[in-house]
Design an enzyme around this catalytic site. Structure first.
Site, PDB file in Angstrom:
ATOM      1  N   HIS A 188      -1.949   6.984   4.600  1.00 14.13           N
ATOM      2  CA  HIS A 188      -0.862   6.007   4.741  1.00 14.13           C
ATOM      3  C   HIS A 188       0.461   6.503   4.153  1.00 14.13           C
ATOM      4  O   HIS A 188       1.243   5.725   3.597  1.00 14.13           O
ATOM      5  CB  HIS A 188      -1.251   4.674   4.087  1.00 14.13           C
ATOM      6  CG  HIS A 188      -0.513   3.507   4.693  1.00 14.13           C
ATOM      7  ND1 HIS A 188      -0.465   2.255   4.083  1.00 14.13           N
ATOM      8  CD2 HIS A 188       0.199   3.388   5.834  1.00 14.13           C
ATOM      9  CE1 HIS A 188       0.247   1.438   4.837  1.00 14.13           C
ATOM     10  NE2 HIS A 188       0.663   2.101   5.900  1.00 14.13           N
TER      11      HIS A 188
ATOM     12  N   CYS B 243       0.800  -1.230   0.000  1.00 15.89           N
ATOM     13  CA  CYS B 243       0.000   0.000   0.000  1.00 15.89           C
ATOM     14  C   CYS B 243       0.829   1.274   0.000  1.00 15.89           C
ATOM     15  O   CYS B 243       0.744   2.094  -0.916  1.00 15.89           O
ATOM     16  CB  CYS B 243      -0.927   0.007   1.210  1.00 15.89           C
ATOM     17  SG  CYS B 243      -1.889  -1.498   1.445  1.00 15.89           S
TER      18      CYS B 243
END
Length: 542
Positions: A97, A41
């Site tokens: 993130h 990710c």
């Protein structure tokens, strides 16, 4: 952007999961069938927002764990910052993130005018909270302010409504263009979805696959609603819609990358071959399938070009793909560096090359060829779930995403002829393999060290009002004299109490544990830094 969406999780790739809105957009636009991302990710998102390979930003080693003070370095301008220079309003929705240890790393300090979403890599889709080791906290923000008014609301719906509202407000601001990064949490674990979406797939016997199918259905519905909002606001005809996953799917959580080899977190096609397309009335062609090489770093220069900027002035690895996408010309790319992680080294005793240390995990795609070195990760083929759910489940549940247990450290595949990566050509084409190893060596000479700092105990949400958020550089409240005196008195009281008890056991001492049922005696080494060891284990997020 979808999170952990697998190659076989959209119906236009033959999945049993129905994605009518995604299918319609793909049919009306250009499907990207040689499109690559990172296998995880955070590295993918860093490449998307910076236009740089992971080796050039220090993000090549692993996902960003909640308690590591790491993120996309502030020295690299972001796509959003470049869009702001072109007078675009910029909005970030959903999963970030890309760093939260300092407030400077949060979205509204990286080029976004607004942000509503969460900072970490995963969390509960309803509570918007994250448990990490012995730490537990809410992870939801409005700008840089902790925000918990969405507790109990499903994240896919929350982010869709946010996009709809921004589009409605934008319609009133005539003349100012808009860039939205809608970064859905779906379909990342935990597999949670409202019952009505799961019920659409009650015929699927595998629980994980059934729930993931429901998550995809909610995601697809959300995309359809956003497109309708663009139409209702009268801006659809001047819109370009880019859809991308951040990496391959997690088969252990119900996703499918069939017929590709490997899984999320691997350098095989299942980990890095992204689901992607471009759609919208601005395109000159529709119903096209592009086999040209495209990488996630290419979105920055491509979108800057579309916004009227000069992408040639950007010091990045991405290239402008708009002529290839819009007109069907050849891609300006001949090669893609998939990754190079010098901290991920296989256990083989020596390299198979003097040009490049083949024990290092690395990968490169050149024309129709793909070369991998080191340990690429989980190396098997997970079958199609719709063909045999029982077999799919038995293999998917055994995925560890760790070592491949292969006897080689160099792998050469012709992706055009063998997209499932079944035949290793390295012994048949040693000269080609040597040339690609030389390319990896050249990239290695330009790389920066992976930034992988130790854990920081200050990350605990209990020290931040119960929220995950910035924890480095915070000013601690100074203690008053009376507080110091109270603490001193408490220490004196504890000493008096402890003097009447048996002396405590040294934490470094080996302590026997109760004998188990089979008669084996287990031992537990209680080390002084045991908590940090546990956190290291937690760092490997699925």
């Amino acid at each position: 952007m979808a999170d952990d969406l697998g190659y076989n999780d959209v119906s236009y790739h033959g999945s049993e999961i129905w994605t009518p809105n995604l299918d319609q957009l793909a049919v009306m636009g250009v499907r990207l069938e040689n499109y690559y991302t990172a296998p995880q990710c955070a590295p993918s998102r860093a490449q998307f927002l910076s236009g740089r390979y992971s080796i050039h930003t220090g993000t090549q080693h692993a996902n960003f764990a909640p308690c590591r003070p790491v993120g996309l370095s502030l020295e690299y301008p972001t796509l959003a910052e470049e869009m702001q220079k072109l007078n675009y309003s910029t909005h970030m929705i959903g999963k970030w993130h890309l760093g939260h240890h300092k407030e400077d790393y949060m979205p509204t300090n990286r080029g976004f005018d607004t942000f509503r979403g969460f900072l970490l890599g995963s969390g509960d889709h309803y509570k918007h909270s994250k448990k990490y080791g012995n730490r537990d906290g809410i992870d939801f923000y409005e700008g840089t302010t902790p925000f918990n008014n969405t507790y109990g609301m499903y994240s896919t719906h929350v982010f869709t409504r946010r996009a709809e509202n921004i589009i409605k407000l934008h319609a009133k601001d005539e003349g100012k263009p808009m860039f939205i990064w809608l970064s859905y949490q779906a379909v990342h674990t935990p597999t949670q979805v409202p019952a009505n979406y799961e019920a659409m797939y009650r015929h699927i016997p595998d629980k994980n696959r059934r729930r993931l199918a429901g998550m995809v259905a909610a995601l697809d519905e959300g995309v359809g609603r956003v497109v309708q909002a663009l139409k209702d606001a009268g801006v659809y005809d001047n819109s370009v819609i880019v859809f991308s996953t951040d990496n391959g799917g997690q088969a252990g959580a119900g996703s499918s990358n069939y017929p590709l080899r490997g899984n999320k977190n691997t350098q095989f096609e299942a980990g890095v071959k992204g689901v992607g397309f471009v759609s919208g009335p601005v395109l000159s062609r529709s119903g096209a399938v592009s086999e040209e090489l495209i990488h996630i770093t290419d979105w920055m220069p491509t979108l800057i070009h579309l916004a009227g900027g000069d992408e040639s002035q950007l010091d990045i690895d991405g290239v402008n793909q708009w002529p290839s996408i819009n007109s069907g010309t050849s891609s300006p790319r001949e090669e893609i560096l998939l990754n190079m992680d010098e901290l991920e080294v296989s256990s083989h005793p020596r390299s198979q090359s003097t040009v490049f240390d083949t024990r290092i995990q690395a990968g490169i795609r050149w024309q129709n060829w793909k070369l991998l070195t080191g340990d690429p990760g989980y190396h098997l083929w997970v079958p199609s779930p719709s063909q045999d759910y029982s077999l799919y489940n038995s293999i998917a549940e055994g995925i560890t995403n760790r070592k491949a247990a292969l006897n080689e450290t160099v792998f050469l595949y012709n992706i055009n002829l063998d997209r499932a990566e079944t035949l290793n050509f390295v012994d048949m084409m040693p000269d080609l393999a040597a040339n690609l190893l030389a390319k990896l060596s050249a990239y290695q000479n330009t790389s920066v060290s992976a930034y992988n700092p130790p854990y920081d105990r200050r990350c605990n949400p209990s020290k931040n009002g119960g929220f995950w958020g910035p924890y480095v550089g915070k000013i601690r409240k100074s203690k008053t004299k009376s507080e110091d005196e109270n603490r001193q008195q408490q220490r004196e009281n504890r000493r008096k109490l402890e003097s009447t008890k048996e002396p405590p056991r040294d934490r470094t001492e080996t302590v026997p544990i109760i004998e188990s049922n089979n008669g084996q005696c287990l031992l537990l080494n209680m080390l002084k830094r045991e908590e940090e060891r546990i956190e290291e284990i937690c760092d490997q997020e699925k």
